[in-house]
Design a protein around this motif. Structure first.
Motif, PDB file in Angstrom:
ATOM      1  N   HIS A 173      42.745  -8.176  10.718  1.00  0.00           N
ATOM      2  CA  HIS A 173      43.241  -6.839  10.397  1.00  0.00           C
ATOM      3  C   HIS A 173      42.156  -5.826  10.729  1.00  0.00           C
ATOM      4  CE1 HIS A 173      42.103  -3.847   7.290  1.00  0.00           C
ATOM      5  NE2 HIS A 173      43.307  -3.353   7.517  1.00  0.00           N
ATOM      6  N   SER A 175      41.616  -1.407  10.249  1.00  0.00           N
ATOM      7  CA  SER A 175      42.090  -0.050   9.976  1.00  0.00           C
ATOM      8  C   SER A 175      40.996   0.902  10.423  1.00  0.00           C
ATOM      9  CB  SER A 175      42.355   0.156   8.488  1.00  0.00           C
ATOM     10  OG  SER A 175      43.422  -0.667   8.043  1.00  0.00           O
ATOM     11  N   TYR A 441      48.491  -7.251   5.527  1.00  0.00           N
ATOM     12  CA  TYR A 441      47.671  -6.160   4.989  1.00  0.00           C
ATOM     13  C   TYR A 441      47.463  -6.328   3.485  1.00  0.00           C
ATOM     14  CZ  TYR A 441      46.317  -1.427   3.648  1.00  0.00           C
ATOM     15  OH  TYR A 441      45.654  -0.343   3.131  1.00  0.00           O
ATOM     16  N   THR A 557      46.471   1.415  11.239  1.00  0.00           N
ATOM     17  CA  THR A 557      46.216   0.017  10.862  1.00  0.00           C
ATOM     18  C   THR A 557      46.918  -0.934  11.814  1.00  0.00           C
ATOM     19  OG1 THR A 557      45.956   0.566   8.519  1.00  0.00           O
ATOM     20  CG2 THR A 557      46.531  -1.706   9.032  1.00  0.00           C
ATOM     21  N   VAL A 559      47.399  -5.358  12.474  1.00  0.00           N
ATOM     22  CA  VAL A 559      47.147  -6.720  11.995  1.00  0.00           C
ATOM     23  C   VAL A 559      47.498  -7.709  13.103  1.00  0.00           C
ATOM     24  CG1 VAL A 559      47.583  -6.123   9.585  1.00  0.00           C
ATOM     25  CG2 VAL A 559      49.462  -6.976  10.988  1.00  0.00           C
TER      26      VAL A 559
END
Length: 572
Positions: A173, A175, A441, A557, A559
């Motif tokens: 992930h 962000s 997330y 974000t 993932v």
């Protein structure tokens, strides 16, 4: 005495640098390359951090100017199996130094600086982050939430982009946190969508050219008739249409279909080709070229802010140019003309003349906007004027300029803003797709919360040094599930949305479960090189967009699911 023939000067070939970076210069041009070379990237690392190293690799190859690695650890046996920028000889040596040494071999033009210090100690200096243009923070079981928040706040206050990255087992992930107002002028839209032919608002030179070429259209030879540029045909038949429709151009779909049929009926069919390509082009362009120009909503927002911003001694170039173009639009009812023409069936001299008409109008618009900017600079007593090439770039791509509103990263679910909590809670309730990215997330939020609990308990026990993250068993599946359930409950509470149905909460936890199981299997931080290498490439791509301010980055974000071999983008 006869004059000696002069030898023409040799042609200037591409420089060594242009040859080296030829392919990427085609993507982001010299301005983007310059932005890369002026950047200084900071990697904050306290775990194996292979995903951070792989990100740097993909920034060093295209020529990022400088990078610094902060890492307190020495190279351990487990590092050798996952970090391809270490060798057996690196064992026991500072990991930052060894990684930096082999990374820099990829591109001698790049400067690398290793620092063997803990992130916490490094941040004790209040000016430690001042010289960096972008920061990569790789999540670790050992990280302090206070350090993470300190970095985040510094980046917010100084308009520095921050990337926060996880890579554990088969899941990853990242962000990123951008400044509150992050404009991108060169968004590289689809060339077909950038054509602004201004057929409903022709200026005198274009109108005169049309009248000259079509003054006796029916009397033209087949060759000349079949080579009248389709833009000119559209303008000509628009005049014919408006004469029988109270001066109004076709606006509705039905009218445009009738106008298209009118054009098709004027084509000559008694020729060897059985038709005329230029008339086919004109008919095909009716629906996309005869639209009343409207201001994109995003650009309208930029203009409104540029107009109402409080006066500053030295506003950013972007807002100065935006204010000038906003006034130009208010006065003329149109944006500056880009000046580009599509390919079309036409004789060369006609196409060149038409091209010059569009380019001359585009230059005239740029000159008018430049005058407005220079006048504002004089009022502001600005020492450094906006460069002409920057004004030109903004004018040509004005309709596609993007202003991204940066969001602060969420590290502590207790501080999540109401609007974002509501959006997340709605997504959790509506999102019952097993392929959704949201459970990944949530799982990483649970991982961070579990790490924070562990560090807090260790601090209370006054432990001198945390165990190696690969050998910690505190991140058990039970703890991860407990924190995931707490996070889900808090998201709904913060969003003023309760989960009264136990089955709904159980269904959400069931979707998060497989990710938590993989995190627990990886023993709280274990990376797989192939996953980290792939995600490092994804992160580097977004970093390049941010550094060059070209192309549009993903929304906040992203993932990656290594089990399903798929990625997803979230706005959180």
């Amino acid at each position: 005495m006869a004059a000696k023939p002069m030898t023409p000067p040799p042609l200037q070939g591409p420089t060594a640098k242009e040859k080296k970076y030829d392919r990427q210069l085609r993507l982001w041009a010299a301005s983007g390359q310059q932005a890369l070379e002026e950047a200084h990237i900071l990697l904050l690392n306290s775990s194996p951090g292979v995903v951070g190293v792989e990100t740097l690799k993909n920034l060093i190859l295209p020529g990022i100017g400088n990078y610094t690695i902060i890492d307190e650890e020495d190279v351990a046996e487990e590092d050798l199996g996952i970090n391809f920028f270490l060798t057996d000889d690196s064992l026991g040596k500072p990991r930052a130094n060894e990684t930096c040494k082999y990374l820099t071999e990829l591109n001698p033009d790049v400067n690398g600086y290793p620092v063997q210090r803990s992130i916490h100690d490094f941040l004790e200096d209040p000016h430690a982050l001042d010289k960096y243009s972008l920061i990569l923070f790789v999540a670790s079981p050992k990280q302090s939430s206070k350090d993470l928040n300190k970095v985040s706040q510094h980046c917010l206050q100084n308009s520095i982009p921050l990337f926060y990255i996880h890579s554990i087992g088969l899941f990853s992930h990242f962000s990123f946190q951008l400044p509150d107002a992050f404009p991108i002028v060169d968004t590289h839209p689809d060339p077909a969508s950038t054509q602004d032919l201004r057929l409903l608002q022709p200026w005198p030179e274009l109108q005169d050219f049309m009248e000259t070429k079509t003054s006796d259209l029916d009397a033209l030879s087949d060759h000349d008739h079949g080579h009248v540029p389709y833009l000119i045909l559209l303008l000509h038949f628009l005049e014919e249409w408006k004469s029988s429709h109270d001066g109004h151009p076709p606006s509705e779909y039905k009218e445009k279909k009738e106008f298209k049929a009118l054009i098709e009926s004027k084509a000559r069919r008694n020729n060897p080709e059985g038709g005329e390509e230029n008339f086919d082009e004109a008919a095909a362009a009716v629906l996309k070229s005869l639209n009343t120009p409207s201001l994109p909503s995003g650009l309208a927002e930029i203009f409104a802010e540029a107009t109402h911003r409080k006066p500053q001694t030295d506003p950013a170039n972007f807002w100065l140019v935006a204010a000038a173009i906003s006034k130009f639009h208010a006065d003329s009812g149109a944006l500056p003309l880009p000046g580009a023409l599509p390919d079309m069936k036409a004789q060369s001299h006609d196409y060149i003349q038409l091209q010059n008409i569009y380019k001359t109008k585009a230059r005239r618009d740029i000159e008018e906007i430049t005058k407005r900017i220079r006048a504002m600079e004089m009022v502001l007593q600005r020492e450094n004027p906006v460069e002409n090439k920057e004004i030109e770039a903004f004018c040509k791509g004005a309709a596609f300029v993007k202003l991204i509103r940066g969001k602060q990263l969420i590290f502590d679910i207790n501080t999540i803003p109401l609007d974002r909590a509501k959006a997340l809670s709605e997504k959790l309730l509506q999102d019952d797709d097993s392929s959704s990215s949201l459970p990944i997330y949530i799982a990483f939020l649970a991982y961070d919360a579990t790490c924070a609990d562990y560090i807090s308990s260790q601090t209370q026990q006054q432990t001198q040094k945390l165990p190696d993250p690969q050998r910690r068993h505190d991140l058990s599946l039970a703890f991860l599930k407990m924190h995931a359930e707490t996070i889900i409950t808090k998201i709904f509470a913060a969003g003023e949305n309760r989960i009264d149905n136990h089955e709904e909460k159980a269904a959400i936890l069931e979707r998060v479960g497989p990710v938590l199981e993989e995190i627990a299997r990886a023993e709280g931080g274990g990376e797989l090189h192939n996953v980290s290498a792939l995600v490092g490439g994804m992160v580097a791509q977004e970093v390049i967009k941010v550094v060059t301010r070209q192309y549009i980055p993903v929304d906040n974000t992203c993932v990656f699911d290594g089990i399903g071999s798929k990625s997803g983008v979230l706005s959180v």
